[in-house]
Design a protein around this motif. Structure first.
Motif, mmCIF file in Angstrom:
data_model
loop_
_atom_site.group_PDB
_atom_site.id
_atom_site.type_symbol
_atom_site.label_atom_id
_atom_site.label_comp_id
_atom_site.label_asym_id
_atom_site.label_seq_id
_atom_site.Cartn_x
_atom_site.Cartn_y
_atom_site.Cartn_z
ATOM 1 N N THR A 47 80.404 12.801 39.297
ATOM 2 C CA THR A 47 80.788 13.813 38.296
ATOM 3 C C THR A 47 80.429 13.441 36.864
ATOM 4 O O THR A 47 80.110 14.315 36.061
ATOM 5 C CB THR A 47 82.311 14.073 38.353
ATOM 6 O OG1 THR A 47 83.003 12.828 38.120
ATOM 7 C CG2 THR A 47 82.714 14.639 39.710
ATOM 8 N N GLN A 48 80.511 12.134 36.512
ATOM 9 C CA GLN A 48 80.207 11.689 35.142
ATOM 10 C C GLN A 48 79.525 10.340 35.238
ATOM 11 O O GLN A 48 80.082 9.318 34.832
ATOM 12 C CB GLN A 48 81.491 11.531 34.311
ATOM 13 C CG GLN A 48 82.347 12.795 34.238
ATOM 14 C CD GLN A 48 83.832 12.470 34.399
ATOM 15 O OE1 GLN A 48 84.478 12.034 33.435
ATOM 16 N NE2 GLN A 48 84.369 12.674 35.592
ATOM 17 N N PRO A 49 78.287 10.339 35.769
ATOM 18 C CA PRO A 49 77.634 9.065 36.125
ATOM 19 C C PRO A 49 77.558 8.052 34.989
ATOM 20 O O PRO A 49 77.615 6.843 35.248
ATOM 21 C CB PRO A 49 76.246 9.491 36.618
ATOM 22 C CG PRO A 49 76.121 10.944 36.345
ATOM 23 C CD PRO A 49 77.481 11.500 36.162
ATOM 24 N N SER A 50 77.462 8.501 33.765
ATOM 25 C CA SER A 50 77.329 7.529 32.668
ATOM 26 C C SER A 50 78.613 6.727 32.462
ATOM 27 O O SER A 50 78.598 5.689 31.798
ATOM 28 C CB SER A 50 76.939 8.230 31.370
ATOM 29 O OG SER A 50 78.034 8.986 30.881
ATOM 30 N N LYS A 51 79.733 7.231 33.016
ATOM 31 C CA LYS A 51 81.004 6.505 32.837
ATOM 32 C C LYS A 51 81.297 5.534 33.993
ATOM 33 O O LYS A 51 82.277 4.782 33.929
ATOM 34 C CB LYS A 51 82.159 7.517 32.744
ATOM 35 C CG LYS A 51 81.991 8.545 31.633
ATOM 36 C CD LYS A 51 82.978 8.336 30.506
ATOM 37 C CE LYS A 51 82.621 9.182 29.303
ATOM 38 N NZ LYS A 51 83.771 9.629 28.527
ATOM 39 N N ALA A 52 80.492 5.590 35.037
ATOM 40 C CA ALA A 52 80.827 4.808 36.236
ATOM 41 C C ALA A 52 80.769 3.294 35.981
ATOM 42 O O ALA A 52 81.708 2.569 36.328
ATOM 43 C CB ALA A 52 79.892 5.189 37.391
ATOM 44 N N VAL A 53 79.687 2.823 35.368
ATOM 45 C CA VAL A 53 79.571 1.379 35.134
ATOM 46 C C VAL A 53 80.576 0.899 34.084
ATOM 47 O O VAL A 53 81.242 -0.131 34.307
ATOM 48 C CB VAL A 53 78.113 0.990 34.771
ATOM 49 C CG1 VAL A 53 78.044 -0.452 34.261
ATOM 50 C CG2 VAL A 53 77.205 1.160 35.999
ATOM 51 N N PRO A 54 80.733 1.605 32.959
ATOM 52 C CA PRO A 54 81.772 1.159 32.008
ATOM 53 C C PRO A 54 83.157 1.090 32.654
ATOM 54 O O PRO A 54 83.908 0.141 32.411
ATOM 55 C CB PRO A 54 81.721 2.236 30.907
ATOM 56 C CG PRO A 54 80.322 2.754 30.958
ATOM 57 C CD PRO A 54 79.925 2.711 32.408
ATOM 58 N N PHE A 55 83.488 2.071 33.510
ATOM 59 C CA PHE A 55 84.776 2.041 34.198
ATOM 60 C C PHE A 55 84.842 0.839 35.145
ATOM 61 O O PHE A 55 85.837 0.094 35.159
ATOM 62 C CB PHE A 55 85.002 3.344 34.976
ATOM 63 C CG PHE A 55 86.290 3.365 35.761
ATOM 64 C CD1 PHE A 55 87.490 3.720 35.146
ATOM 65 C CD2 PHE A 55 86.314 3.012 37.102
ATOM 66 C CE1 PHE A 55 88.687 3.729 35.862
ATOM 67 C CE2 PHE A 55 87.504 3.006 37.834
ATOM 68 C CZ PHE A 55 88.686 3.369 37.205
ATOM 69 N N ALA A 56 83.791 0.635 35.920
ATOM 70 C CA ALA A 56 83.779 -0.485 36.877
ATOM 71 C C ALA A 56 83.955 -1.815 36.148
ATOM 72 O O ALA A 56 84.727 -2.684 36.577
ATOM 73 C CB ALA A 56 82.478 -0.488 37.683
ATOM 74 N N LEU A 57 83.273 -1.976 35.028
ATOM 75 C CA LEU A 57 83.393 -3.235 34.277
ATOM 76 C C LEU A 57 84.812 -3.435 33.763
ATOM 77 O O LEU A 57 85.340 -4.556 33.777
ATOM 78 C CB LEU A 57 82.385 -3.267 33.118
ATOM 79 C CG LEU A 57 80.931 -3.511 33.537
ATOM 80 C CD1 LEU A 57 79.996 -3.332 32.338
ATOM 81 C CD2 LEU A 57 80.756 -4.923 34.128
ATOM 82 N N GLU A 58 85.455 -2.332 33.321
ATOM 83 C CA GLU A 58 86.843 -2.466 32.839
ATOM 84 C C GLU A 58 87.793 -2.807 33.986
ATOM 85 O O GLU A 58 88.774 -3.538 33.788
ATOM 86 C CB GLU A 58 87.288 -1.191 32.117
ATOM 87 C CG GLU A 58 86.783 -1.097 30.683
ATOM 88 C CD GLU A 58 87.085 -2.355 29.864
ATOM 89 O OE1 GLU A 58 88.268 -2.732 29.745
ATOM 90 O OE2 GLU A 58 86.125 -2.976 29.375
#
Lengths: 200, 200
Positions: free
Chosen positions: B103-114
């Motif tokens: 749904t919001q692919p650009s947020k996936a890695v920042p979320f995963a890292l957090e």
């Protein structure tokens, strides 16, 4: 020779031990350290820990390991060919090294490296005493004396001693480098060992 | 964005996955590649392979692993603190990432890292949905929608799909990088992966 040293526990039947063996003295020299080569028998260690050889792991892992041996050797810049007979019992070669360390220490590492290359480059059989005798002759070592030493009770006891020492340090795999009680397990931990040798 | 990509299979409960996660995008970028982040559940993999978490290994190995987590993090230049509660179930966090990727692919890695940092730097509890909601809010993600998605059947199925895909590739541990079917297992295989990315 430097006084600073660390221990290098290895088993001749371990491909990652071979990869480490080809590089460890140069790594140690570079930073003014010395590696104490300590042959052990992983089979004895595994009896204590319940460990198994990679070749007996789940197929997903054992197949990976065979590929990783080759890739890691290439990455380390050392030749590698999986032997037709693998793994091979390594106690005779280990005892020969212990005898050399006691009687002609300067020949111990050259002999150990030739044993590794015989197994992992030239597809030799290091369980065959004739193979070990031929390596000895190539290095101007008295092969008959070596064959006698391999059967000597004190030399057998020295190998048991190495294994006991490794167990006391909680060495569970090979290669393992031990510096002041700190373990570095695997050829892939040589970069971290190097950091430690540099005092980082 | 480059078309060349490899897969990065990880489990949020794996310290070595965290260490890899902090470095993998920079490594990929440097050589014009892209990493596809693929959360999986190691517990499911272990059911297929008979594997066990390092914390449940023989004490000689599990104690080593705890020390190696810290040393490997330091070596990789990333902060690390073993969580009080460890390991932690990671399926909610994994599902949240899959929902973001859809749904919001650009947020996936920042979320995963957090999520990784919450667990391995700030001693948080990633099994607590409130923790995941707080991370979402910090990244301007709709936390309520995320909480709904975590319970959604299609998202649950997507995680099962990731695991099935990993199993088909014979992934037996995490992190594992897969490029054209070739597996690189462990944060310590990133140097070999990098060689491969450079065409060596």
């Amino acid at each position: 020779m430097t006084n600073r040293s660390f221990d290098f526990y290895f088993d001749f039947s371990s491909p990652y031990s071979y990869i480490a063996a080809e590089q460890i003295d140069a790594l140690a020299d570079k930073h003014g350290w010395r590696a104490n080569w300590k042959p052990i028998l992983l089979g004895v260690i595994f009896k204590a820990t319940g460990g198994i050889p990679l070749t007996m792991a789940h197929p997903w892992k054992s197949k990976y390991s065979l590929a990783d041996f080759e890739r890691s050797a290439r990455f380390g810049g050392v030749p590698f060919k999986l032997p037709a007979k693998f793994p091979q019992a390594s106690q005779s070669a280990a005892r020969a090294v212990l005898w050399l360390q006691q009687t002609q220490p300067s020949k111990a590492v050259p002999f150990a490296l030739e044993v590794f290359r015989t197994l992992f480059v030239r597809d030799g059989d290091i369980t065959d005493l004739n193979t070990l005798a031929a390596i000895a002759k190539g290095l101007d070592i008295d092969a008959d004396a070596m064959m006698t030493a391999i059967q000597d009770g004190a030399i057998k006891q020295a190998l048991i001693g190495n294994n006991d020492e490794a167990a006391a340090l909680e060495v569970f795999g090979a290669p393992t480098f031990v510096l002041d009680g700190e373990r570095f397990w695997g050829a892939d931990r040589m970069p971290q060992l190097e950091h430690r040798l540099m005092g980082r």
